[in-house]
Design a protein around this motif. Structure first.
Motif, PDB file in Angstrom:
ATOM      1  N   THR A  30     -11.424   6.827  -3.621  1.00 39.12           N
ATOM      2  CA  THR A  30     -10.549   5.690  -3.916  1.00 39.12           C
ATOM      3  C   THR A  30      -9.648   6.023  -5.098  1.00 39.12           C
ATOM      4  N   GLU A  31      -8.535   5.344  -5.164  1.00 42.24           N
ATOM      5  CA  GLU A  31      -7.604   5.551  -6.275  1.00 42.24           C
ATOM      6  C   GLU A  31      -7.273   4.208  -6.915  1.00 42.24           C
ATOM      7  N   SER A  32      -6.077   3.711  -6.665  1.00 40.42           N
ATOM      8  CA  SER A  32      -5.572   2.521  -7.339  1.00 40.42           C
ATOM      9  C   SER A  32      -6.444   1.289  -7.071  1.00 40.42           C
ATOM     10  N   MET A  33      -6.572   0.442  -8.096  1.00 38.05           N
ATOM     11  CA  MET A  33      -7.246  -0.856  -7.959  1.00 38.05           C
ATOM     12  C   MET A  33      -6.304  -1.963  -8.412  1.00 38.05           C
ATOM     13  N   SER A  34      -6.438  -3.131  -7.788  1.00 44.20           N
ATOM     14  CA  SER A  34      -5.584  -4.267  -8.110  1.00 44.20           C
ATOM     15  C   SER A  34      -6.412  -5.544  -8.079  1.00 44.20           C
ATOM     16  N   LEU A  70      -8.195   1.113  -1.976  1.00 46.36           N
ATOM     17  CA  LEU A  70      -8.125   1.783  -0.693  1.00 46.36           C
ATOM     18  C   LEU A  70      -8.652   3.202  -0.828  1.00 46.36           C
ATOM     19  N   THR A  71      -9.202   3.696   0.255  1.00 47.91           N
ATOM     20  CA  THR A  71      -9.721   5.054   0.276  1.00 47.91           C
ATOM     21  C   THR A  71      -8.655   5.999   0.802  1.00 47.91           C
ATOM     22  N   GLN A 111      -7.356   9.186   7.391  1.00 51.76           N
ATOM     23  CA  GLN A 111      -8.062   7.925   7.501  1.00 51.76           C
ATOM     24  C   GLN A 111      -8.026   7.191   6.158  1.00 51.76           C
ATOM     25  N   ARG A 112      -7.583   5.957   6.177  1.00 54.87           N
ATOM     26  CA  ARG A 112      -7.622   5.126   4.983  1.00 54.87           C
ATOM     27  C   ARG A 112      -8.234   3.779   5.317  1.00 54.87           C
ATOM     28  N   VAL A 113      -8.988   3.259   4.364  1.00 51.81           N
ATOM     29  CA  VAL A 113      -9.570   1.934   4.517  1.00 51.81           C
ATOM     30  C   VAL A 113      -9.128   1.088   3.332  1.00 51.81           C
ATOM     31  N   SER A 143       0.848  -1.189   0.000  1.00 50.59           N
ATOM     32  CA  SER A 143       0.000   0.000   0.000  1.00 50.59           C
ATOM     33  C   SER A 143       0.884   1.239   0.000  1.00 50.59           C
ATOM     34  N   GLY A 144       0.737   2.077  -1.024  1.00 49.65           N
ATOM     35  CA  GLY A 144       1.569   3.265  -1.150  1.00 49.65           C
ATOM     36  C   GLY A 144       0.911   4.490  -0.516  1.00 49.65           C
ATOM     37  N   TRP A 145       1.708   5.297   0.123  1.00 50.40           N
ATOM     38  CA  TRP A 145       1.244   6.539   0.762  1.00 50.40           C
ATOM     39  C   TRP A 145       2.098   7.704   0.274  1.00 50.40           C
ATOM     40  N   GLY A 146       1.444   8.842   0.027  1.00 58.75           N
ATOM     41  CA  GLY A 146       2.158  10.081  -0.251  1.00 58.75           C
ATOM     42  C   GLY A 146       2.128  10.961   0.980  1.00 58.75           C
TER      43      GLY A 146
END
Length: 326
Positions: A275-279, A290-291, A310-312, A21-24
């Motif tokens: 949400t962004e990336s999907m896999s 992930l949100t 907050q991320r889910v 899971s990537g975070w900026g």
């Protein structure tokens, strides 16, 4: 995000199930917009454990390194390589960096610095670093999110194992509050593990390109029910207002269908919030995403508590997504 479900057909790396899971990170320090990756042990869904790894860019012939400046909007783990999108503002115009999953190093100094320091190597307090082993840059100059005639700023990427050969799919980023439709590209993987196919001039050329009428796309997933068949593109419109949920679309060259918009009586039909990336985890048939907190037009977080983003992280069967889009 990406996972061992991307890396190998059987969904495990060695004997382990792993999610990345990537975070900026925004801020006003020398590590502004620094990217970081959570390596999540997913062997036991009821007891997820993780540690941080800092992706870094080698400097001075490999004698030093700096942090990767990236929103971390897209990652693909394919075989032993990890491809990560970048939105660099430096002169090299790199838009994707390549990392080797077999080259993860341990920092020796615990400090806020990133790179070579007195007494060893530091990673802003993180324990592990992953140096880039290559990169892809845009031909002709830097990316621009001004309009859909410019060189694209890639917002999200994903792996398509249903194409022949396996391919990487990318979409460009525009604000969900704008009007520019997003374009989507497909790039084939080569026979060299983890690298994209190149021509005789070492250029990576798109094997297909599309334009969609949807605005504000931040995630893209391509999948066909049959190997090499006509793909469906699953894209999410990450609307940026505080408290707004996204809209999930399924599109192909014949048309598009969206899940029901959110409302007081149909909250069950909502996609995730921003949400962004999907896999797609090939062996289980589940889509992971992930949100994140909503961001304003400048990319800064909006909300009531800036201290705790907050991320889910969640997954749903692809069949359930199709059912909601029928």
């Amino acid at each position: 995000m990406t996972s061992s479900g991307d890396a190998d057909n059987d969904g495990v790396w060695g004997t382990n199930k792993v999610i990345l899971s990537g975070w900026g990170q925004n801020g006003t320090t020398t590590t502004d917009h620094m990217g970081r990756i959570a390596f999540i042990d997913a062997n036991d869904p009821n007891n997820l454990k993780y540690c941080w790894v800092l992706p870094v860019i080698p400097l001075n012939g490999g004698t030093d390194y700096r942090a990767l400046k990236s929103h971390m909007g897209g990652m693909v783990w394919y075989q032993d390589k990890l491809i990560v999108t970048s939105w660099e503002k430096d002169s090299d115009n790199n838009v994707m960096y390549i990392f080797d999953m077999k080259r993860i190093l341990q920092a020796t100094v615990n400090s806020s610095a990133v790179g070579k320091v007195s007494g060893g190597w530091s990673a802003d307090g993180y324990q592990y670093v992953m140096p880039a082993v290559g990169s892809y840059s845009l031909a002709g100059g830097a990316c621009s999110s001004t309009n859909d005639d410019s060189r694209p700023c890639f917002g999200s990427i994903s792996l398509d194992r249903s194409s022949v050969p396996d391919s990487l799919v990318a979409t460009e980023w525009f604000s969900s509050g704008g009007t520019e439709p997003a374009r989507i590209w497909r790039y084939d993987f080569s026979s060299e593990p983890g690298y994209l196919a190149t021509d005789s001039s070492s250029h990576v050329n798109a094997s297909a390109a599309y334009e969609t009428n949807a605005v504000g796309l931040q995630g893209v997933l391509s999948h066909s029910a049959t190997s090499g068949g006509t793909p469906n593109f699953y894209v999410d419109d990450a609307r940026g207002g505080v408290g707004q949920h996204g809209i999930l679309w399924r599109q192909n060259t014949s048309g598009a269908t969206a899940a029901a918009n959110c409302g007081q009586d149909i909250m069950y039909a909502c996609w995730g919030q921003h949400t962004e990336s999907m896999s797609y985890w090939w062996s289980t048939g589940r889509v992971w995403t992930l949100t994140e907190w909503a961001a304003d037009s400048t990319g800064h977080w909006t909300g009531t508590d800036h201290a705790i983003p907050q991320r889910v992280l969640f997954s749903v069967p692809l069949a359930s997504m199709d059912s909601s889009l029928s």
